[in-house]
Design a protein around this motif. Sequence first.
Motif, mmCIF file in Angstrom:
data_model
loop_
_atom_site.group_PDB
_atom_site.id
_atom_site.type_symbol
_atom_site.label_atom_id
_atom_site.label_comp_id
_atom_site.label_asym_id
_atom_site.label_seq_id
_atom_site.Cartn_x
_atom_site.Cartn_y
_atom_site.Cartn_z
ATOM 1 N N ASP A 333 0.887 -1.241 -0.028
ATOM 2 C CA ASP A 333 -0.162 -0.078 -0.062
ATOM 3 C C ASP A 333 0.710 1.101 -0.130
ATOM 4 O O ASP A 333 0.648 2.172 -0.659
ATOM 5 C CB ASP A 333 -0.881 -0.059 1.409
ATOM 6 C CG ASP A 333 -2.427 -0.238 0.804
ATOM 7 O OD1 ASP A 333 -2.726 -0.747 -0.096
ATOM 8 O OD2 ASP A 333 -3.289 0.032 1.534
ATOM 9 N N HIS A 337 1.153 4.311 -2.976
ATOM 10 C CA HIS A 337 0.755 5.218 -2.522
ATOM 11 C C HIS A 337 1.897 6.315 -2.992
ATOM 12 O O HIS A 337 1.740 7.335 -3.649
ATOM 13 C CB HIS A 337 0.723 5.779 -0.982
ATOM 14 C CG HIS A 337 0.755 6.893 -0.387
ATOM 15 N ND1 HIS A 337 -0.374 7.516 -0.039
ATOM 16 C CD2 HIS A 337 1.842 7.934 -0.021
ATOM 17 C CE1 HIS A 337 -0.095 8.674 0.330
ATOM 18 N NE2 HIS A 337 1.296 9.012 0.400
ATOM 19 N N LYS A 342 1.803 10.347 -4.407
ATOM 20 C CA LYS A 342 1.320 10.958 -3.078
ATOM 21 C C LYS A 342 2.461 11.332 -2.077
ATOM 22 O O LYS A 342 3.361 10.374 -1.972
ATOM 23 C CB LYS A 342 0.255 10.278 -2.665
ATOM 24 C CG LYS A 342 -0.944 9.936 -3.524
ATOM 25 C CD LYS A 342 -2.044 9.325 -2.825
ATOM 26 C CE LYS A 342 -3.301 9.113 -3.535
ATOM 27 N NZ LYS A 342 -4.534 8.424 -3.008
#
Length: 478
Positions: A333, A337, A342
């Motif tokens: 994850d 990301h 991000k």
Amino acid sequence: MHRALSELDMADMADMADMGQGAVARCPAVLVTAPASGQGKTTITAALARLHARQGRRVRVFKCGPDFLDPFWHELASGAPVYQLDLWMTGEADCRARLHAAAQEADLIIVEGVMGLYDGEPSAADLALRFGLPVLAVIDAGAMAGTFGAVAYGLQHYRAGLRWAGVLANRVGSERHAGMLQASLQNPAHWLGALLRNPALTLPERHLGLVAATELGDAMARLDAAADALAATPLGQMDAVQLGAWAVDFPAPAARPVAPLLAGRTVAVARDAAFCFIYAANVQTLEQLGARVVFFSPLADAALPPCDAVWLPGGYPELHAAQLHANQPLRADLHAHVQAGKPLWAECGGMVALMDSIRQPDGRVQPLWGLLSGEVSMHTRLAALGPQQLVWQGHCLRGHTFHYSTCSSSAREVARTAAPGAAPRAKVREVGEALYRHGSIHASYFHAWFASAPQAVALLFGAAGADCVADAEKAACP
């Protein structure tokens, strides 16, 4: 385990948002200090807070200097968030605002000093003089008798102008010993009692400092035992009228609005036993910038909460390296990301967890998440300690460094922190800390005090302009 901010956190942030409002706030306050580290001032501070909280008083505790671990105990003891006060790192205006806000709602303010009363630049004594705080000295008297009075006298008179609350003898051998210590004081009115030597009143430690109260099932019982012991002393028997002698006037500060540069964005903050070095004021700054803050546990959660940015704070990833590496769903994850562009801000232990591997002091090598190239080596002695500041996107971000590890990384170094230009400080690492960048990751050993430069923090967490590279010529830290 995805959690939003507690109601207590939110209420406190609302209070801080109005820090420029109101007139002078008057409240009893005391600075708990000592001749040196290791005298027991953290235990006494927490015990005093717990004692008065049990009696129904609203207690607010502050920690002088950059410290993540002592506040865990003070928050448990007082039932309220704990903030740092440091005339350099947080700044006088920030200190003034937080003390005024606390005085508006508290019956007693307790500030724990750092190291010895006159250690550091600025020192706890500087803070006491700046705000008129009465000074309570805790002295480990286990190996002294008449010299106790000389030490107390020296602490009181070394700098003119200090308000003196009194002195408490700690780790005393017997009642007879306590009598000798009391008799050594030139002013008997300064005697606030003695605590007998008792291993049960010693808070557990490891590298980097105290074990966090949140990690111990008997933490409150330890605090209650210390509060019970303190209750038998003159210090512990002070009532509201006697506390009134410690009253301090805290003028209202000028309003310092923070632009909502992160409005509409969600910041996910790692928070558990591996990532626990989080200033309450940093979370508060993110909220003041307009961000929604949610928490997750890299030790327990298999996924990130929905978010626009991630903050991996410091802590003890070296103690949980195998468990962190085993959480591959969360690692995936985090990778997704970053691949999505991000922002991810990782400081100290957070940066360590992102590295390829960690080498423990016994030579064992444990794989980590591998999102940032490099290996970390743990040591048995401090590798760096001291205040640091970072020029980032034209803003001066203040903070500190404190770690037992070193790292070797091929990631791009886009900036480097520096020690402040004030008087020399012991053990400050003059070469500073690297700020690494890899994709949308920014990582450093540097622990930032977000409130010192909210605009810089907004850029790190994805506000417009975050793709610019730091330019040391744009600004200089004072």
